[in-house]
Every structure is written in C-alpha cells, then in structure tokens.
Scaffold this motif. Structure first.
Motif, mmCIF file in Angstrom:
data_model
loop_
_atom_site.group_PDB
_atom_site.id
_atom_site.type_symbol
_atom_site.label_atom_id
_atom_site.label_comp_id
_atom_site.label_asym_id
_atom_site.label_seq_id
_atom_site.Cartn_x
_atom_site.Cartn_y
_atom_site.Cartn_z
ATOM 1 N N TYR A 53 -24.189 11.434 -2.126
ATOM 2 C CA TYR A 53 -23.215 12.046 -1.232
ATOM 3 C C TYR A 53 -23.393 13.562 -1.182
ATOM 4 N N LYS A 54 -23.641 14.160 -2.326
ATOM 5 C CA LYS A 54 -23.837 15.612 -2.380
ATOM 6 C C LYS A 54 -25.070 16.028 -1.578
ATOM 7 N N LEU A 55 -26.144 15.253 -1.707
ATOM 8 C CA LEU A 55 -27.355 15.567 -0.949
ATOM 9 C C LEU A 55 -27.119 15.437 0.549
ATOM 10 N N LEU A 56 -26.369 14.412 0.933
ATOM 11 C CA LEU A 56 -26.061 14.240 2.343
ATOM 12 C C LEU A 56 -25.234 15.413 2.862
ATOM 13 N N LEU A 57 -24.262 15.851 2.081
ATOM 14 C CA LEU A 57 -23.434 16.983 2.493
ATOM 15 C C LEU A 57 -24.281 18.232 2.739
ATOM 16 N N CYS A 58 -25.292 18.437 1.907
ATOM 17 C CA CYS A 58 -26.168 19.596 2.078
ATOM 18 C C CYS A 58 -26.851 19.556 3.444
ATOM 19 N N SER A 59 -27.353 18.384 3.820
ATOM 20 C CA SER A 59 -28.014 18.259 5.122
ATOM 21 C C SER A 59 -27.019 18.382 6.268
ATOM 22 N N LEU A 60 -25.851 17.785 6.096
ATOM 23 C CA LEU A 60 -24.835 17.902 7.139
ATOM 24 C C LEU A 60 -24.422 19.357 7.345
#
Length: 277
Positions: A53-60
């Motif tokens: 989830y944290k990695l996805l937030l970075c891309s978002l």
C-alpha cells in the motif's frame, strides 16, 4: 502504432457521439485484455500488505501531482474548464496526508517509484503543455475510477492491513461528493459538452487508451519492485535529501504468488474502478 490501430478501429465502430461512451468503447479491448491476465483472475484471493500500500501511495502521489498541477494550470482551457472540480475530486492533499501518516514528516525523502510511474507523470506534463484537451481523458479514467471504487477499496485496505481507524486511507474518501452516482452523471454530462474537432476527438480517444495502458504499466512496475527485496529495503531506509523521488528500473520475472498478493488492491484500483466509469 498498435494503440492507434485499436483506437481507429473502435472509433469507426462507435455510433454514439457522447465522448464518455466513445471512451468506454475504445478501451473495451484493453478491459478484456486486462481482465484475462493471471493478475485479474487471481486478485480476489489476494491480501493487501502495508508495504504494498505504501509503494502504491508513492506512485499515486507522483501521478496525481503531475495531473493536478497540469489541470490547475489549464483550468481555463475550453476542454478542461467543464470538468474542473478541484473541491470535489482533488486527491493530492489526501495522498500527502496518507504518506505522512505512514512515513512520517520527512516522507518526501522516502518516496520511490518504478520507471513506469515517471513515464506516466512525464506524459501528463507533456500533454499539459502541448495538448491540454487530452488531460480530460486522464482525469476521467483516474478520478471516476477512484470515485467508483473508493469506499469499498478503503474498507478492504483497512481490514487487510489491520488498521484500527481510517488514518492513512484519506485517498479513498471524497468528502466533497455526497452522491458518487449523481456526481458521475454530472461529470459525464460536462465532459460530453466539450466541443472538439474530429481530429481532437480522435486524439482524445487514443489518449484514453494510452491512459489505461500507462496504469497497467505502473501496476507491473510495482510488482517488479516488490519482487526484489533490496528495493523495498532501500525505500524504507533512504535518507537522501537531494532527490524528491527515486526511479527504479528492475529486470526479472514476477512470481505467481506476487501477482496474487498484489492483485486485490492494485488491480481493483487501476482496472476494476474503470469499469464503473
């Protein structure tokens, strides 16, 4: 070239002149292709981890930073103005709040994204300068996709990660939208009112296909990052103050298990929401 062929073929077959319906039509093949990947077939058996989830937030963060800066800059453009709803849709502040919750006040120093995310962001900035009307295609696929699945995805993420409150899940909340269905109707109506030449319309349809493909590429990039343990460790421990975000290009194959684990969250966010546009 392949994207152009698919767009041209679908556009020729599309009878309706409503832009929103035409976008649905030209992206139909991409929907089917994505739906039949191993990822989509197995996502229902997956679980969301905090690291994913944290990695996805970075891309978002990188994607929405580029999208919203360009939409804001072009808010008076005749194609952008009708679908400009910053109070209702803007995601950047919510993502920043989530990143601070998970990473702390120095979260900007800890962002790491795959190369696909940077390509996506670059494309948004490019069309913001050269073809602002194409921003409509990206705004439509991103915002309405997120709005469609926001509440359900928020609950899934909260339960899967064992979060006791909604802290860290601001991305999924749209407090400015009281009725998602009614708002989507308004958004589509505004979008369909945009006056476009035939060339501009065809270009926007092609851009809608590209938007979908860019989202899938980001998804694949995130999987590859998680397939190399050192990359996750680098993200957690980085202390660089000179770099706003880091881009990793990672070779190698993705195991079926990683596909399954990532599937639930990212596939829903990047693909399933688009079906409800």
């Amino acid at each position: 070239m392949e994207t152009e062929k698919r767009t041209q073929k679908s556009a020729e077959q599309t009878v309706t002149r409503d832009l929103s319906e035409q976008i649905k039509e030209v992206t139909k093949e991409s929907h089917v292709r994505a739906e039949n990947t191993e990822l989509m077939l197995s996502f229902q058996r997956g679980q969301v981890t905090l690291q994913q989830y944290k990695l996805l937030l970075c891309s978002l963060y990188e994607i929405y930073r580029a999208l919203e800066e360009e939409v804001d800059r072009n808010s008076n453009h005749p194609a952008v103005a009708p679908i400009y709803f910053p109070a209702e849709l803007a995601r950047l502040k919510s993502i920043e709040k989530d990143l601070e919750f998970f990473y702390g006040p120095d979260w900007r120093e800890k962002i790491v994204v795959p190369a696909a995310t940077q390509r996506y962001s670059h494309r948004l900035r490019q069309i913001g300068k050269e073809n602002p009307e194409f921003l409509v295609a990206h705004a439509y696929t991103r915002y309405l996709g997120d709005l469609s699945g926001g509440q359900v995805l928020g609950r899934i993420a909260q339960k899967s990660m064992g979060l006791k409150s909604a802290d860290g899940l601001s991305f999924f909340a749209f407090p400015g939208v009281s009725s998602p269905n009614l708002f989507k109707q308004l958004y589509r109506s505004r979008m369909n009112s945009v006056e476009l030449t035939e060339e501009e319309r065809n270009g926007m349809l092609e851009e809608a296909v590209r938007a979908f493909e860019l989202n899938i590429q980001v998804f694949d990039g995130l999987q590859k990052m998680l397939s190399v343990p050192g990359n996750v460790q680098q993200q957690s421990s980085t202390n660089s103050k000179a770099v706003h975000s880091k881009t990793l290009q990672i070779p190698g194959t993705i195991s079926p298990m990683l596909r399954m684990i990532l599937g639930l969250f990212v596939a829903l966010a990047a693909v399933v929401g688009l079906y409800a546009l």
